[in-house]
Design a protein around this motif. Structure first.
Motif, PDB file in Angstrom:
ATOM      1  N   HIS A 133      54.877  36.115 104.114  1.00 52.95           N
ATOM      2  CA  HIS A 133      53.696  36.000 104.970  1.00 52.95           C
ATOM      3  C   HIS A 133      53.573  34.625 105.638  1.00 52.95           C
ATOM      4  CE1 HIS A 133      52.284  34.736 100.968  1.00 52.95           C
ATOM      5  NE2 HIS A 133      51.492  33.942 101.614  1.00 52.95           N
ATOM      6  N   ASN A 144      45.832  30.423 108.980  1.00 51.14           N
ATOM      7  CA  ASN A 144      45.444  30.933 107.674  1.00 51.14           C
ATOM      8  C   ASN A 144      43.976  30.605 107.435  1.00 51.14           C
ATOM      9  OD1 ASN A 144      45.146  31.636 105.025  1.00 51.14           O
ATOM     10  ND2 ASN A 144      46.471  30.019 104.214  1.00 51.14           N
ATOM     11  N   ASP A 145      43.124  31.610 107.494  1.00 53.61           N
ATOM     12  CA  ASP A 145      41.690  31.343 107.343  1.00 53.61           C
ATOM     13  C   ASP A 145      41.190  31.601 105.925  1.00 53.61           C
ATOM     14  OD1 ASP A 145      41.943  34.066 107.397  1.00 53.61           O
ATOM     15  OD2 ASP A 145      40.397  34.425 108.910  1.00 53.61           O
ATOM     16  N   TYR A 146      42.117  31.786 104.994  1.00 51.97           N
ATOM     17  CA  TYR A 146      41.713  31.963 103.598  1.00 51.97           C
ATOM     18  C   TYR A 146      41.544  30.604 102.915  1.00 51.97           C
ATOM     19  CZ  TYR A 146      43.229  36.891 103.667  1.00 51.97           C
ATOM     20  OH  TYR A 146      43.371  38.214 103.924  1.00 51.97           O
ATOM     21  N   VAL A 154      43.326  37.811  97.101  1.00 48.31           N
ATOM     22  CA  VAL A 154      44.022  38.851  97.865  1.00 48.31           C
ATOM     23  C   VAL A 154      45.344  39.191  97.199  1.00 48.31           C
ATOM     24  CG1 VAL A 154      45.149  39.385 100.062  1.00 48.31           C
ATOM     25  CG2 VAL A 154      42.966  38.222 100.062  1.00 48.31           C
ATOM     26  N   ARG A 155      45.996  38.144  96.712  1.00 44.16           N
ATOM     27  CA  ARG A 155      47.278  38.372  96.060  1.00 44.16           C
ATOM     28  C   ARG A 155      47.080  39.211  94.789  1.00 44.16           C
ATOM     29  NH1 ARG A 155      52.157  37.873  95.977  1.00 44.16           N
ATOM     30  NH2 ARG A 155      53.301  37.695  94.036  1.00 44.16           N
ATOM     31  N   GLU A 157      44.830  41.269  94.169  1.00 40.60           N
ATOM     32  CA  GLU A 157      44.449  42.619  94.550  1.00 40.60           C
ATOM     33  C   GLU A 157      45.648  43.562  94.581  1.00 40.60           C
ATOM     34  OE1 GLU A 157      42.814  42.961  98.579  1.00 40.60           O
ATOM     35  OE2 GLU A 157      40.872  43.003  97.592  1.00 40.60           O
ATOM     36  N   HIS A 158      46.784  42.987  94.943  1.00 39.33           N
ATOM     37  CA  HIS A 158      47.947  43.843  95.151  1.00 39.33           C
ATOM     38  C   HIS A 158      49.014  43.674  94.082  1.00 39.33           C
ATOM     39  CE1 HIS A 158      46.259  45.199  98.780  1.00 39.33           C
ATOM     40  NE2 HIS A 158      46.254  44.017  99.347  1.00 39.33           N
ATOM     41  N   TRP A 160      49.356  44.892  91.263  1.00 44.23           N
ATOM     42  CA  TRP A 160      49.789  46.135  90.628  1.00 44.23           C
ATOM     43  C   TRP A 160      50.971  46.770  91.351  1.00 44.23           C
ATOM     44  CZ3 TRP A 160      50.014  50.549  93.457  1.00 44.23           C
ATOM     45  CH2 TRP A 160      49.313  50.556  94.656  1.00 44.23           C
ATOM     46  N   ALA A 161      51.046  46.516  92.643  1.00 48.86           N
ATOM     47  CA  ALA A 161      52.088  47.164  93.437  1.00 48.86           C
ATOM     48  C   ALA A 161      53.482  46.671  93.049  1.00 48.86           C
ATOM     49  CB  ALA A 161      51.854  46.920  94.916  1.00 48.86           C
ATOM     50  N   PHE A 162      53.527  45.467  92.492  1.00 47.91           N
ATOM     51  CA  PHE A 162      54.831  44.910  92.162  1.00 47.91           C
ATOM     52  C   PHE A 162      55.221  45.168  90.715  1.00 47.91           C
ATOM     53  CE2 PHE A 162      52.720  42.221  95.283  1.00 47.91           C
ATOM     54  CZ  PHE A 162      53.555  42.454  96.352  1.00 47.91           C
ATOM     55  N   GLU A 163      54.275  45.563  89.914  1.00 51.68           N
ATOM     56  CA  GLU A 163      54.547  45.756  88.497  1.00 51.68           C
ATOM     57  C   GLU A 163      55.613  46.809  88.288  1.00 51.68           C
ATOM     58  OE1 GLU A 163      51.120  46.666  86.121  1.00 51.68           O
ATOM     59  OE2 GLU A 163      50.285  44.699  86.604  1.00 51.68           O
ATOM     60  N   GLY A 164      56.619  46.406  87.550  1.00 47.82           N
ATOM     61  CA  GLY A 164      57.648  47.363  87.212  1.00 47.82           C
ATOM     62  C   GLY A 164      58.638  47.630  88.332  1.00 47.82           C
ATOM     63  N   PHE A 165      58.465  46.933  89.456  1.00 46.52           N
ATOM     64  CA  PHE A 165      59.417  47.120  90.543  1.00 46.52           C
ATOM     65  C   PHE A 165      60.072  45.789  90.859  1.00 46.52           C
ATOM     66  CE2 PHE A 165      56.176  50.323  90.989  1.00 46.52           C
ATOM     67  CZ  PHE A 165      56.934  51.466  91.052  1.00 46.52           C
ATOM     68  N   PRO A 166      61.346  45.846  91.143  1.00 46.32           N
ATOM     69  CA  PRO A 166      62.048  44.586  91.388  1.00 46.32           C
ATOM     70  C   PRO A 166      61.621  43.960  92.713  1.00 46.32           C
ATOM     71  CG  PRO A 166      63.519  46.471  91.743  1.00 46.32           C
ATOM     72  CD  PRO A 166      62.233  47.016  91.199  1.00 46.32           C
TER      73      PRO A 166
ATOM     74  N   PHE B  29      54.225  50.093  99.859  1.00 48.73           N
ATOM     75  CA  PHE B  29      54.542  48.759  99.338  1.00 48.73           C
ATOM     76  C   PHE B  29      54.419  47.700 100.413  1.00 48.73           C
ATOM     77  CE2 PHE B  29      56.994  51.373  96.275  1.00 48.73           C
ATOM     78  CZ  PHE B  29      56.203  51.065  95.192  1.00 48.73           C
ATOM     79  N   THR B  32      50.859  46.853 101.083  1.00 51.15           N
ATOM     80  CA  THR B  32      50.127  46.146 100.032  1.00 51.15           C
ATOM     81  C   THR B  32      50.788  44.839  99.640  1.00 51.15           C
ATOM     82  OG1 THR B  32      51.303  47.408  98.378  1.00 51.15           O
ATOM     83  CG2 THR B  32      49.149  48.236  99.028  1.00 51.15           C
ATOM     84  N   GLY B  34      52.905  41.416 101.513  1.00 52.26           N
ATOM     85  CA  GLY B  34      52.570  40.169 102.191  1.00 52.26           C
ATOM     86  C   GLY B  34      51.537  40.226 103.298  1.00 52.26           C
ATOM     87  N   GLN B  37      48.051  38.946 103.134  1.00 51.97           N
ATOM     88  CA  GLN B  37      47.897  37.517 102.831  1.00 51.97           C
ATOM     89  C   GLN B  37      48.013  36.624 104.051  1.00 51.97           C
ATOM     90  OE1 GLN B  37      50.111  36.161  99.252  1.00 51.97           O
ATOM     91  NE2 GLN B  37      50.489  38.330  98.975  1.00 51.97           N
ATOM     92  N   VAL B  38      48.404  37.188 105.184  1.00 51.90           N
ATOM     93  CA  VAL B  38      48.587  36.373 106.381  1.00 51.90           C
ATOM     94  C   VAL B  38      47.254  35.736 106.795  1.00 51.90           C
ATOM     95  CG1 VAL B  38      49.158  36.420 108.827  1.00 51.90           C
ATOM     96  CG2 VAL B  38      50.630  37.592 107.188  1.00 51.90           C
ATOM     97  N   CYS B  39      46.252  36.547 106.995  1.00 53.89           N
ATOM     98  CA  CYS B  39      44.912  36.031 107.296  1.00 53.89           C
ATOM     99  C   CYS B  39      43.932  37.187 107.153  1.00 53.89           C
ATOM    100  CB  CYS B  39      44.827  35.433 108.704  1.00 53.89           C
ATOM    101  SG  CYS B  39      44.913  36.668 109.998  1.00 53.89           S
ATOM    102  N   SER B  40      42.647  36.899 107.289  1.00 47.72           N
ATOM    103  CA  SER B  40      41.661  37.949 107.009  1.00 47.72           C
ATOM    104  C   SER B  40      41.725  39.086 108.036  1.00 47.72           C
ATOM    105  CB  SER B  40      40.254  37.352 106.942  1.00 47.72           C
ATOM    106  OG  SER B  40      39.993  36.611 108.108  1.00 47.72           O
ATOM    107  N   ARG B  43      44.446  41.350 107.013  1.00 46.90           N
ATOM    108  CA  ARG B  43      44.058  42.118 105.824  1.00 46.90           C
ATOM    109  C   ARG B  43      43.182  43.302 106.243  1.00 46.90           C
ATOM    110  NH1 ARG B  43      39.742  41.820 102.172  1.00 46.90           N
ATOM    111  NH2 ARG B  43      40.263  42.948 100.273  1.00 46.90           N
ATOM    112  N   LYS B  61      58.408  55.368  92.279  1.00 46.22           N
ATOM    113  CA  LYS B  61      59.648  55.696  91.590  1.00 46.22           C
ATOM    114  C   LYS B  61      59.590  57.064  90.943  1.00 46.22           C
ATOM    115  CE  LYS B  61      62.208  51.587  91.055  1.00 46.22           C
ATOM    116  NZ  LYS B  61      62.924  50.696  90.171  1.00 46.22           N
ATOM    117  N   ASP B  79      50.035  53.900  86.932  1.00 43.94           N
ATOM    118  CA  ASP B  79      49.117  52.841  87.348  1.00 43.94           C
ATOM    119  C   ASP B  79      48.347  53.218  88.615  1.00 43.94           C
ATOM    120  OD1 ASP B  79      49.364  50.987  85.405  1.00 43.94           O
ATOM    121  OD2 ASP B  79      50.963  49.856  86.375  1.00 43.94           O
TER     122      ASP B  79
END
Lengths: 166, 228
Positions: A133, A144-146, A154-155, A157-158, A160-166, B29, B32, B34, B37-40, B43, B61, B79
């Motif tokens: 990003h 970047n306005d965060y 925000v990170r 929040e997501h 879960w999407a990476f859990e268990g996936f490479p 994927f 959800t 990157g 995260q770029v900006c609001s 999002r 999977k 999940d």
């Protein structure tokens, strides 16, 4: 498009009508057949409602981008072009750097040319899909306005999407 | 002409609609990861309902999930907390479903699951979490799914669950409690009340903490295969 005049002979209109599109960014002018230009819904609406003069000014689109847009419209106005030809031609038009693509997608959106909007969006999507990003921010010139806290949220929040996936 | 300053100016013309259009080809994927995260504004675009109208789970999977299409087996990631509207959407597109594996349904309400069950007349097999008020579900299954034969429960199986099974689904071919804690006597309660215990071909209890395996075994003698 050398074949364009031949096609015109078969058309019912006795006289070939042209429109002039003028980039308001660098004042470059393009003379195009009306049926080519009318693929832009924006231009079509202008012509239909008699708002179009001899020269149609196109704001915010540079000559370089306008030339690409017209190339696309010419290809797609050619009735003898096969689907394969068009696909190849489209691929050629969007084989540009990301900055040109962003200009092109804005132009396609402004001129309301559905097909061009689609191929350009897809190409941009493919180009940014795998970028971190931070790189996307740089390329798109997005600020970047965060706050750091918001960004972490925000990170999370997501995650879960990476859990268990490479 | 691609200098930074004019570029930033043009970025402001890049409205959310165009971003949404660009994101349309992204899978679950990519949506959800990157880009939010770029900006609001990004999002916001990534969360646009247009992008989530079609819930394509095929990237998860699993070899089984494919929506849309006439799918027979649907397996949700453990999940993935599906919502009512997503379940309804899925149910409408998988009318021929025979097997549903949905380990997490905390976000699904009674009306959502009942509506889905009503659409799945061919449903034969269900893997579900333990829920606090199971009778309505068992009743709905009994009413709508004529060929229902397999049930796997993940989570505690208490006496209410057992009673609901006895009342509404007395003819299961397979009851799997492998991932359950069975309250003392529950399995006996179910197996003991079966009019025709032979109809249960396969009852699986093994790794569950089951204090009454011995008596359960006895009750299940009629079952052709008993895995413990």
């Amino acid at each position: 498009m050398a074949s364009a005049p031949e096609n015109e002979k078969n058309a019912s209109a006795p006289e070939k009508k042209t429109l002039t599109l003028k980039s308001m960014i660098n004042n470059e002018e393009f003379v195009v057949d009306e049926h080519v230009a009318l693929q832009s819904v924006t231009i079509k609406n202008m012509v239909d409602s008699d708002c179009a003069g001899d020269v149609i000014p196109v704001p915010t689109i540079s000559g370089e981008i306008l030339a690409l847009v017209i190339e696309y419209c010419k290809n797609h106005a050619n009735p003898s072009a096969s689907e394969d030809d068009l696909k190849k031609a489209d691929a050629g038009i969007v084989a540009k750097d990301i900055y040109t693509l962003i200009d092109l997608v804005l132009a396609a959106n402004f001129l309301d040319i559905k097909g061009l909007l689609e191929v350009t969006s897809q190409k941009i999507a493919d180009s940014i899909k795998d970028l971190p990003h931070q790189d996307v921010r740089e390329i798109f010139g997005v600020e970047n306005d965060y706050t750091p806290e918001e960004e972490a949220a925000v990170r999370a929040e997501h995650d879960w999407a990476f859990e268990g996936f490479p | 002409m691609e200098d930074g300053s004019s570029f930033v100016r043009r970025w402001e013309d890049m409205d959310i609609d165009i971003l949404v259009r660009i994101f349309q080809s992204f899978d679950i994927f990519e949506l959800t990861s990157g880009i939010a995260q770029v900006c609001s504004a990004w999002r916001l675009a990534a969360c646009d309902p247009l992008l989530w109208k079609t819930l394509d789970l095929s990237v998860l999977k699993s070899n089984f999930i494919k929506i849309p299409g006439n799918i027979l087996t649907l397996i949700f990631h453990y999940d993935l907390y599906v919502r009512d509207d997503q379940l309804t959407y899925t149910a409408e597109r998988c009318r021929q479903l025979k097997r549903l594996v949905m380990p997490a349904w905390n976000r699904i309400k009674k009306t959502g699951i009942c509506m889905a069950i009503q659409m799945w007349e061919d449903l034969e097999s269900l893997t579900m979490p333990s829920i606090s008020n199971p009778p309505y579900l068992m009743e709905e299954i009994a009413k709508n799914c004529k060929n229902f034969a397999e049930l796997k429960i993940m989570g505690p199986c208490d006496i209410i669950f057992a009673c609901a099974l006895v009342e509404y689904l007395p003819n299961l071919k397979v009851l799997s409690l492998r991932c359950s804690t069975i309250w003392n006597g529950c399995s006996n309660h179910y197996l003991g009340t079966l009019e025709e215990p032979r109809s249960a071909k396969y009852i699986s209890l093994s790794p569950s903490r089951n204090p009454s395996t011995a008596c359960t075994k006895k009750s299940a003698q009629g079952a052709r295969r008993f895995n413990s």
